[in-house]
Design a protein around this motif. Structure first.
Motif, short mmCIF file in Angstrom:
data_model
loop_
_atom_site.label_atom_id
_atom_site.label_comp_id
_atom_site.label_asym_id
_atom_site.label_seq_id
_atom_site.Cartn_x
_atom_site.Cartn_y
_atom_site.Cartn_z
N UNK A 188 0.85 -1.19 0.00
CA UNK A 188 0.00 0.00 0.00
C UNK A 188 0.88 1.24 0.00
N UNK A 189 0.44 2.26 -0.70
CA UNK A 189 1.27 3.46 -0.87
C UNK A 189 1.68 4.07 0.48
N UNK A 190 0.75 4.11 1.42
CA UNK A 190 1.06 4.78 2.69
C UNK A 190 2.00 3.97 3.57
N UNK A 191 2.31 2.74 3.17
CA UNK A 191 3.26 1.93 3.93
C UNK A 191 4.67 1.97 3.34
N UNK A 192 4.84 2.68 2.24
CA UNK A 192 6.18 2.81 1.66
C UNK A 192 7.08 3.60 2.59
N UNK A 193 8.35 3.28 2.58
CA UNK A 193 9.29 4.00 3.43
C UNK A 193 9.26 5.50 3.17
N UNK A 194 9.23 5.87 1.89
CA UNK A 194 9.29 7.30 1.56
C UNK A 194 8.05 8.05 2.01
N UNK C 177 25.74 4.86 -2.19
CA UNK C 177 24.67 4.62 -1.23
C UNK C 177 23.53 5.58 -1.55
N UNK C 178 22.35 5.04 -1.85
CA UNK C 178 21.25 5.86 -2.36
C UNK C 178 20.01 5.74 -1.49
N UNK C 179 19.35 6.87 -1.25
CA UNK C 179 18.08 6.88 -0.53
C UNK C 179 16.96 6.28 -1.36
N UNK C 180 15.86 5.99 -0.70
CA UNK C 180 14.83 5.16 -1.32
C UNK C 180 13.96 5.90 -2.32
N UNK C 181 13.87 7.21 -2.24
CA UNK C 181 12.99 7.90 -3.19
C UNK C 181 13.49 7.75 -4.62
N UNK C 182 14.76 7.41 -4.78
CA UNK C 182 15.27 7.14 -6.12
C UNK C 182 14.56 5.99 -6.82
N UNK C 183 13.93 5.14 -6.05
CA UNK C 183 13.19 4.01 -6.62
C UNK C 183 11.76 4.39 -6.98
N UNK C 235 21.11 0.33 -1.06
CA UNK C 235 19.84 0.99 -0.72
C UNK C 235 19.85 1.37 0.76
N UNK C 236 19.67 2.66 1.01
CA UNK C 236 19.77 3.21 2.37
C UNK C 236 18.39 3.48 2.96
N UNK C 237 18.25 3.36 4.26
CA UNK C 237 16.96 3.64 4.90
C UNK C 237 16.74 5.12 5.16
N UNK C 238 16.84 5.92 4.12
CA UNK C 238 16.53 7.35 4.18
C UNK C 238 15.77 7.67 2.90
N UNK C 239 15.07 8.79 2.90
CA UNK C 239 14.27 9.11 1.73
C UNK C 239 15.07 9.81 0.64
N UNK C 240 15.98 10.68 1.04
CA UNK C 240 16.71 11.49 0.07
C UNK C 240 18.21 11.36 0.32
N UNK C 241 18.98 11.34 -0.74
CA UNK C 241 20.42 11.39 -0.58
C UNK C 241 21.13 10.34 -1.39
N UNK C 242 22.24 10.76 -1.99
CA UNK C 242 23.18 9.83 -2.60
C UNK C 242 24.56 10.20 -2.11
#
Lengths: 342, 342, 342, 342
Positions: A188-194, C177-183, C235-242
């Motif tokens: 589900x979208x709201x469960x995504x990490x981002x 090392x890349x944050x997850x929003x890249x996906x 893949x890093x547990x952050x939203x933004x950043x490389x």
């Protein structure tokens, strides 16, 4: 003696948590792991953290020979669960982790879950699985219905007070904060990490969360009258943990004494000294529940805070605690693991 | 038979992790917990997640009767540790978790740690505590020096390759990513949540990290010649976990086969199928180390990735594994807990 | 003068980031927002953080009158993008954020992306959008292909070195090392909070990540010979950043001087003093890239570390920087926002 | 015209946030940055994310020539702030971000903060800095006292309701969840990443949090009678964000209409459609506050949820908004930055 165990729904988080706990249990052997879309996969693919365990691969349910099984954990979505359990052999002991057999009243079930129940006759048979309060019935039961994780937390924070009559039953407000694994492994979208990390929000505001069905049933039964609590859950950017902040009207010291007395012999329910406040950090990965009571600057009010790990005490740990009773094992067996901090 | 255990430095993270692991061990009894500034406090104050354990309060070291103790874990800062251990009774078995007895060469110690060693004579006696490679010596040792957490990870990823001579010893690059608990419970600005979460950075870049002393010592000894690896650690916004990405020159399949062979009987070292990559998520809270090998598109190169939990396999779990050997217990006793995921 | 802007793919993260940046730009007006499955929704539903902006609702692409639009940002998945762009009116300036027009060689495209290109004729026309190195071509271009976010980071860390000939071209290792929003905002199990937070892992190990196509093309062109880097993303547990840690062979001081010289007049590329190391914390939400150079204890080696925000400098900020050039605006306009820390 | 600005306490988080916001403001020039222990350091050392700004280094306060300054932001700890401000030249406009001038009543100050006030005479002069409710006074003020970040959130969620008389004043419960940057950059064990991440807890339970002094003052003044709310803050594992869940008795639709009316022309206060719930994710890094109202299943009750970023709208953004008024600039100038999501 070794009991043979099956887990249906082994590819979800509560399934994985059951395997984690059972792996350390001296009297149980996992002989079958059932799944839907992931049937046919090795456990190491589905849950790499379990790769060192020598366990069977995931199979579809019809591949399981239930005659060789003593107890089956069902960690399936609600609605699916009732249909599966309805067709399981009648000799089988079952601990259901879904919502399907928590409510005794078919109408209440339909009200909260939106569909007619597919195994109405078993709703009456099932025992509500809040171990500390239903020990004797659970020990004798064939089918035990695990509670909601929020529902467990809220009841640990309120049952002794309602039973002892030390709080105003019409003025209970529960503000609850829950980690994301409570929502399961669904896409589900709201469960995504981002979407979730670094922030938080209330949801199901206004009395629409399904665990209210359990609160209504249990608190009203305890009080001998209708009790309706106000309940707002919040989604937290952590994987495990529930914290319930409960606002009640009553004497704080009396409330604390009531807990201390009611939980004096409970191995998993830890009542903190008066005025101390628990934290979800300190129960992570464990079957413990910490409870704190504080008075307010406004006379006649108190705040009860209860914390537990939703996957352990709130779900799979509770399930194992119940299975221990049903199979004649020590209630705490396999469940005394120390919380993981930091 | 129950062995009597003391922990010095019980108020830090490795101390807490030792208590967590020992609490589930059938043959050990914690009889003393030593601390400095937190001496006099109850364990429940210092680590509320341990409140349900019936353990002694923290005391200063001079309040401990070491005559009644079989084995002492020292989870103290380096430099402090050597001074404390120097003065402990000589009958006492000791597992030191600090850096103080890892290096055999006093000059190397001074080079990396900046001070002369305060117990030079014991540097020779101490056994290097990387269990899988020093089992026999550890079993007979009085003083065992736990390895650095990064040093353990890097060695699991390289020792069999160096020993088997399947990689170029002059072209080893280790890019390592470590969780924050490796830095301990000290009050430093860069360890604050607001500074660390949501981002990451390299540190000790260019070959200045102290764990290089261990790599130099061990790899050179193994190879029978000087071996110097290039090593860059990175600080990750997670509490537990180390992942070492090691770039080597050699045949990837041969490298994988070398690991599979070397670790075939190791309970904690899990070699993944060729081409699979491990994750820190899947060893959290456990004593397991997962190792993966992949070939590169550039012929003759391979990537080895090793992961473990810095507080468990990288520190306190390793310490317990060593203690088990020193006290004649099963090596895996108390250490088979399943990783906590999610 | 106000330029009329459309965004196709406004419901993804790069779309949202474009809107965030454009909202603060004095010379642009967003007149159309295109989406697929979310067409028909208000922007406040899709991205509640944009609710205060007075913007049009999301529409399907055929509802957009492109005659009234000066420049169109395409923030669509690759393969979709080429099909959409092929059919857009030829007067329209386009900044594509997908991978579809990054590679000049159709065979290279097919090799890395697995399908034949649907607009081969436009592959030749497109200009590679790494602003700092293609300014003049971008200013005159009709179609600009935004770079991969990892590809941008790696190039900032290597182009001046390759061009100046100060490093060994056969020994470049990039550990990224890349944050997850890249996906992106896609529903994949490994992007769930419960799967990703509190841990990290390598992926596409061994030279299989698609951004290698860009490295190969650009570095080989710069060097006038084949250059192949070794590249491992994590893949890093952050939203933004490389953060790219690049291991090179060369003189560290000369490398630093090369950067200092090459980037002396670049507003967004900040070269740190020699020996300092950047952190992703310090570029979050901004269009800046910080670059540090350190020597290694092994002579003749250096470590270059570059950091940027994948959604800004790595994608949407870069896109706006290019649009500014294409429309005759100041290159930095709308892009000088200060990083958000903590 | 350019106003000359000084910031005292530039090495803390609210100081950094002021610099971030001021850097994008067309009418202000930062001419002095004051600090204590970090005086003498370059801004790039103290806050590397600000390294690209051409700003003066940090100095001690006595090195600042206040004659050349139009307005001074004081981002100092409470108690320190009053002593510093007392001695600043009287021509200087001041926005204080500490707690020192929020309370009009010296006794209330002493009750909540534990010390006698060091500049009692200025307590009367200061204007309470909740911009939306004190605009005219702020525009004319010399000294404005920024509000507590929790206090701001709670007031946005309650003031119109108290003023309009649509809720029961004796039954207000505010359960608030605050990110860690609200606690500042101080070295405290509970603010370490390893202690805080992955969990959460209540603190200052029972009516002991200092921001209650502001609630009492402001709500009682508004109501013309004593109003005491029940207030429990919780520490969240995120850097930025406050969410207040406020439980009130009244008609939910009337409550929503009251907000819609009161905030209709407010640029920063966004009232969501009835029944929608805001999230801290969607205000991060911005000066916006989102407010949602929902009815409860129990008739006559409503839940108000308000969210903002504690460092921006809760502190430094509010401070700039006030400075804009004091210096005759547009109130929203420099403050319309879009929230950063994800």
């Amino acid at each position: 003696m070794t009991h043979k165990i099956a887990i249906l729904g082994a590819s979800g988080y509560t399934g994985a948590e059951l395997i984690r706990l059972l792996a350390g249990h001296p009297a149980y052997e996992i002989v079958a792991l059932g799944a839907y879309s992931k049937a046919g996969q090795r456990l190491a693919e589905v849950f790499p953290h379990l790769r060192h365990l020598n366990l069977p691969e995931l199979v579809s349910f019809d591949q399981i020979d239930f005659d060789k099984i003593d107890l089956c954990f069902c960690a399936l979505p609600h609605k699916t669960s009732q249909e599966v359990i309805r067709d399981l052999p009648k000799h089988l002991k079952i601990v259901d982790l879904s919502a399907d057999f928590r409510l005794r009243d078919p109408d209440a079930y339909t009200q909260w879950y939106g569909n007619a129940h597919g195994a109405v006759e078993m709703q009456g048979e099932a025992v509500y699985g809040l171990t500390e309060f239903y020990r004797d019935e659970i020990a004798k039961a064939r089918l035990v219905a695990g509670t909601g994780c929020n529902a467990a937390t809220g009841q640990f924070a309120l049952r002794p007070l309602i039973e002892a009559g030390v709080i105003d039953l019409d003025e209970i407000i529960m503000d609850l904060k829950c980690g994301v694994s409570g929502a399961g492994r669904s896409l589900k979208e709201n469960l995504l990490h981002a979407e979730l990390s670094e922030g938080y929000n209330a949801y199901a505001v206004g009395g629409t969360h399904r665990h209210l069905g359990e609160f209504d049933q249990e608190f009203s039964k305890l009080a001998g009258r209708d009790v309706k609590v106000q309940f707002t859950p919040h989604l937290m950017p952590v994987n495990r943990g529930i914290l319930a902040t409960v606002y009640v009207k009553g004497d704080a010291q009396e409330i604390h004494a009531t807990f201390a007395d009611a939980y004096a012999d409970e191995p998993f329910l830890q009542v903190l000294p008066f005025g101390e406040t628990p934290s979800t950090h300190h129960v992570r990965g464990s079957n413990f529940c910490h409870i704190g009571v504080t008075g307010d600057r406004i006379a006649g009010r108190a705040i009860v805070v209860a914390v537990l790990d939703n996957l352990t005490k709130g779900s799979s740990g509770q399930a194992l605690q119940n299975a221990n009773l049903m199979l004649g094992e020590e209630e705490t067996s396999g469940l005394m693991g120390v919380p993981v901090f930091p």
